[in-house]
Scaffold this motif. Structure first.
Motif, PDB file in Angstrom:
ATOM      1  N   GLU A  18       0.563  -1.210   0.265  1.00  0.00           N
ATOM      2  CA  GLU A  18       0.327   0.158  -0.135  1.00  0.00           C
ATOM      3  C   GLU A  18       0.692   0.708   0.162  1.00  0.00           C
ATOM      4  OE1 GLU A  18      -2.332  -0.665   3.309  1.00  0.00           O
ATOM      5  OE2 GLU A  18      -3.877  -2.181   2.510  1.00  0.00           O
ATOM      6  N   LEU A  19       1.592   1.071   0.920  1.00  0.00           N
ATOM      7  CA  LEU A  19       2.858   2.535   0.434  1.00  0.00           C
ATOM      8  C   LEU A  19       3.426   2.945  -0.435  1.00  0.00           C
ATOM      9  CD1 LEU A  19       4.488   1.947   4.397  1.00  0.00           C
ATOM     10  CD2 LEU A  19       2.685   3.955   3.478  1.00  0.00           C
ATOM     11  N   VAL A  20       4.308   1.457  -1.562  1.00  0.00           N
ATOM     12  CA  VAL A  20       4.646   1.703  -2.707  1.00  0.00           C
ATOM     13  C   VAL A  20       3.356   2.055  -3.612  1.00  0.00           C
ATOM     14  CG1 VAL A  20       5.009   0.631  -4.755  1.00  0.00           C
ATOM     15  CG2 VAL A  20       6.480  -0.509  -2.134  1.00  0.00           C
ATOM     16  N   GLU A  21       2.262   1.763  -3.241  1.00  0.00           N
ATOM     17  CA  GLU A  21       1.353   2.852  -4.081  1.00  0.00           C
ATOM     18  C   GLU A  21       1.139   3.782  -4.109  1.00  0.00           C
ATOM     19  OE1 GLU A  21      -2.986   1.541  -5.635  1.00  0.00           O
ATOM     20  OE2 GLU A  21      -2.692   0.050  -4.295  1.00  0.00           O
ATOM     21  N   ILE A  22       0.755   4.153  -2.837  1.00  0.00           N
ATOM     22  CA  ILE A  22       0.986   5.879  -2.121  1.00  0.00           C
ATOM     23  C   ILE A  22       1.773   6.875  -2.965  1.00  0.00           C
ATOM     24  CG2 ILE A  22       0.653   7.402  -0.695  1.00  0.00           C
ATOM     25  CD1 ILE A  22      -0.261   5.331   1.035  1.00  0.00           C
ATOM     26  N   LEU A  23       3.050   5.829  -2.803  1.00  0.00           N
ATOM     27  CA  LEU A  23       4.574   6.543  -3.385  1.00  0.00           C
ATOM     28  C   LEU A  23       4.262   6.742  -4.851  1.00  0.00           C
ATOM     29  CD1 LEU A  23       7.533   5.085  -1.329  1.00  0.00           C
ATOM     30  CD2 LEU A  23       6.445   7.465  -1.144  1.00  0.00           C
ATOM     31  N   MET A  24       3.978   5.523  -5.601  1.00  0.00           N
ATOM     32  CA  MET A  24       3.760   6.281  -6.950  1.00  0.00           C
ATOM     33  C   MET A  24       2.560   7.070  -7.163  1.00  0.00           C
ATOM     34  SD  MET A  24       3.736   1.653  -8.329  1.00  0.00           S
ATOM     35  CE  MET A  24       3.315   1.939  -9.705  1.00  0.00           C
ATOM     36  N   ASN A  25       1.308   7.456  -6.837  1.00  0.00           N
ATOM     37  CA  ASN A  25       0.530   8.591  -6.686  1.00  0.00           C
ATOM     38  C   ASN A  25       0.692   9.870  -6.779  1.00  0.00           C
ATOM     39  OD1 ASN A  25      -0.967   6.577  -8.052  1.00  0.00           O
ATOM     40  ND2 ASN A  25      -2.324   5.646  -6.264  1.00  0.00           N
ATOM     41  N   GLU A  26       1.338   9.914  -5.138  1.00  0.00           N
ATOM     42  CA  GLU A  26       1.723  10.565  -4.622  1.00  0.00           C
ATOM     43  C   GLU A  26       2.508  11.713  -5.007  1.00  0.00           C
ATOM     44  OE1 GLU A  26       0.085  12.763  -2.719  1.00  0.00           O
ATOM     45  OE2 GLU A  26      -1.369  11.549  -2.469  1.00  0.00           O
ATOM     46  N   TRP A  27       4.403  11.040  -5.582  1.00  0.00           N
ATOM     47  CA  TRP A  27       5.404  10.709  -6.110  1.00  0.00           C
ATOM     48  C   TRP A  27       5.803  11.050  -7.633  1.00  0.00           C
ATOM     49  CZ3 TRP A  27       9.021  14.073  -2.866  1.00  0.00           C
ATOM     50  CH2 TRP A  27       8.665  13.926  -0.978  1.00  0.00           C
ATOM     51  N   HIS A  28       4.904   9.995  -7.850  1.00  0.00           N
ATOM     52  CA  HIS A  28       5.195   9.848  -9.307  1.00  0.00           C
ATOM     53  C   HIS A  28       6.455   9.396  -9.605  1.00  0.00           C
ATOM     54  CE1 HIS A  28       1.220  12.851  -9.552  1.00  0.00           C
ATOM     55  NE2 HIS A  28       2.111  13.720  -9.118  1.00  0.00           N
ATOM     56  N   TYR A  29       6.269   8.350  -8.470  1.00  0.00           N
ATOM     57  CA  TYR A  29       7.687   7.036  -9.198  1.00  0.00           C
ATOM     58  C   TYR A  29       7.201   6.133  -9.455  1.00  0.00           C
ATOM     59  CZ  TYR A  29      10.643   9.481  -4.995  1.00  0.00           C
ATOM     60  OH  TYR A  29      10.595  10.128  -3.900  1.00  0.00           O
ATOM     61  N   SER A  30       7.987   5.346 -10.201  1.00  0.00           N
ATOM     62  CA  SER A  30       7.707   4.159 -10.891  1.00  0.00           C
ATOM     63  C   SER A  30       7.310   3.318  -9.414  1.00  0.00           C
ATOM     64  CB  SER A  30       8.498   3.671 -11.823  1.00  0.00           C
ATOM     65  OG  SER A  30       9.893   3.420 -10.953  1.00  0.00           O
ATOM     66  N   GLN A  32       9.453   0.895  -9.471  1.00  0.00           N
ATOM     67  CA  GLN A  32      11.026  -0.025  -8.771  1.00  0.00           C
ATOM     68  C   GLN A  32      11.468   1.604  -7.967  1.00  0.00           C
ATOM     69  OE1 GLN A  32      13.340  -0.693 -12.521  1.00  0.00           O
ATOM     70  NE2 GLN A  32      14.178  -2.146 -11.559  1.00  0.00           N
ATOM     71  N   GLU A  33      11.040   2.825  -8.596  1.00  0.00           N
ATOM     72  CA  GLU A  33      11.803   3.602  -7.627  1.00  0.00           C
ATOM     73  C   GLU A  33      10.965   3.606  -6.126  1.00  0.00           C
ATOM     74  OE1 GLU A  33      12.753   7.052 -11.151  1.00  0.00           O
ATOM     75  OE2 GLU A  33      10.197   7.102 -10.753  1.00  0.00           O
ATOM     76  N   ALA A  34       9.961   3.278  -6.729  1.00  0.00           N
ATOM     77  CA  ALA A  34       9.060   3.476  -5.002  1.00  0.00           C
ATOM     78  C   ALA A  34       9.783   2.000  -4.157  1.00  0.00           C
ATOM     79  CB  ALA A  34       7.478   3.353  -5.492  1.00  0.00           C
ATOM     80  N   LEU A  35       9.354   1.196  -4.527  1.00  0.00           N
ATOM     81  CA  LEU A  35      10.423  -0.121  -4.168  1.00  0.00           C
ATOM     82  C   LEU A  35      12.013   0.723  -3.439  1.00  0.00           C
ATOM     83  CD1 LEU A  35       9.190  -2.507  -5.943  1.00  0.00           C
ATOM     84  CD2 LEU A  35       8.307  -2.572  -3.881  1.00  0.00           C
ATOM     85  N   GLY A  36      12.308   1.259  -4.065  1.00  0.00           N
ATOM     86  CA  GLY A  36      13.495   1.307  -3.625  1.00  0.00           C
ATOM     87  C   GLY A  36      13.919   2.661  -2.623  1.00  0.00           C
ATOM     88  N   VAL A  37      12.983   3.497  -2.249  1.00  0.00           N
ATOM     89  CA  VAL A  37      12.327   4.610  -1.783  1.00  0.00           C
ATOM     90  C   VAL A  37      11.626   4.296   0.042  1.00  0.00           C
ATOM     91  CG1 VAL A  37      11.259   6.528  -0.945  1.00  0.00           C
ATOM     92  CG2 VAL A  37      12.429   6.498  -3.182  1.00  0.00           C
ATOM     93  N   LEU A  38      11.137   2.900   0.029  1.00  0.00           N
ATOM     94  CA  LEU A  38      10.741   2.486   0.805  1.00  0.00           C
ATOM     95  C   LEU A  38      11.701   1.408   1.343  1.00  0.00           C
ATOM     96  CD1 LEU A  38       8.222   2.271   2.641  1.00  0.00           C
ATOM     97  CD2 LEU A  38       7.255   0.352   1.019  1.00  0.00           C
ATOM     98  N   TYR A  39      12.287   0.466   1.006  1.00  0.00           N
ATOM     99  CA  TYR A  39      12.982  -0.748   1.545  1.00  0.00           C
ATOM    100  C   TYR A  39      14.385   0.585   1.836  1.00  0.00           C
ATOM    101  CZ  TYR A  39      10.233  -3.845  -0.523  1.00  0.00           C
ATOM    102  OH  TYR A  39       9.320  -4.364  -1.262  1.00  0.00           O
ATOM    103  N   ASN A  40      14.210   2.128   1.767  1.00  0.00           N
ATOM    104  CA  ASN A  40      15.820   2.292   2.703  1.00  0.00           C
ATOM    105  C   ASN A  40      15.595   3.249   3.320  1.00  0.00           C
ATOM    106  OD1 ASN A  40      18.170   1.431   0.982  1.00  0.00           O
ATOM    107  ND2 ASN A  40      16.960   1.774  -1.133  1.00  0.00           N
ATOM    108  N   SER A  41      14.471   3.045   3.558  1.00  0.00           N
ATOM    109  CA  SER A  41      14.381   4.524   4.383  1.00  0.00           C
ATOM    110  C   SER A  41      13.683   3.537   5.708  1.00  0.00           C
ATOM    111  CB  SER A  41      11.874   4.901   4.329  1.00  0.00           C
ATOM    112  OG  SER A  41      11.353   3.860   4.088  1.00  0.00           O
ATOM    113  N   ASP A  42      14.102   4.735   6.467  1.00  0.00           N
ATOM    114  CA  ASP A  42      14.111   4.618   8.217  1.00  0.00           C
ATOM    115  C   ASP A  42      13.091   4.169   8.565  1.00  0.00           C
ATOM    116  OD1 ASP A  42      16.978   5.412   8.880  1.00  0.00           O
ATOM    117  OD2 ASP A  42      16.696   7.268   8.927  1.00  0.00           O
ATOM    118  N   THR A  43      11.637   4.471   7.628  1.00  0.00           N
ATOM    119  CA  THR A  43      10.568   4.292   8.176  1.00  0.00           C
ATOM    120  C   THR A  43      10.002   2.734   7.563  1.00  0.00           C
ATOM    121  OG1 THR A  43       9.038   6.317   7.129  1.00  0.00           O
ATOM    122  CG2 THR A  43       7.846   4.532   7.412  1.00  0.00           C
ATOM    123  N   PHE A  44      10.709   2.283   6.839  1.00  0.00           N
ATOM    124  CA  PHE A  44      10.791   0.617   6.939  1.00  0.00           C
ATOM    125  C   PHE A  44      11.370  -0.315   8.050  1.00  0.00           C
ATOM    126  CE2 PHE A  44      12.010  -3.232   5.147  1.00  0.00           C
ATOM    127  CZ  PHE A  44      11.581  -3.541   4.133  1.00  0.00           C
TER     128      PHE A  44
END
Length: 76
Positions: A18-30, A32-44
């Motif tokens: 769900e977070l990846v989907e939100i990142l794709m919609n809100e930040w216009h990430y692909s 792959q980009e959204a997964l990278g952002v999430l997996y490399n975050s402190d939130t993850f």
């Protein structure tokens, strides 16, 4: 009622999807980009830490942490 490790993993996976989907919609990430952002975050890392309890919160709530981290570099 206690959750089994398998149930906890399912909650984490669903939340992350769900977070990846939100990142794709809100930040216009692909995806792959959204997964990278999430997996490399402190939130993850907090989601993976069962002691934080974030894994059973709503994706909207957890996204506020991720959004703050992306904007400021720090988890709220």
């Amino acid at each position: 009622m206690r959750l089994s490790p398998e149930q906890i993993n399912i909650l984490k996976e669903e939340l992350c999807a769900e977070l990846v989907e939100i990142l794709m919609n809100e930040w216009h990430y692909s995806m792959q980009e959204a997964l990278g952002v999430l997996y490399n975050s402190d939130t993850f890392a907090l989601i993976q830490d069962e002691g934080s309890g974030l894994y059973y919160q709503s994706s909207g709530y957890v996204y506020t942490f991720l959004d703050e981290e992306l904007k400021t570099g720090k988890v709220a």
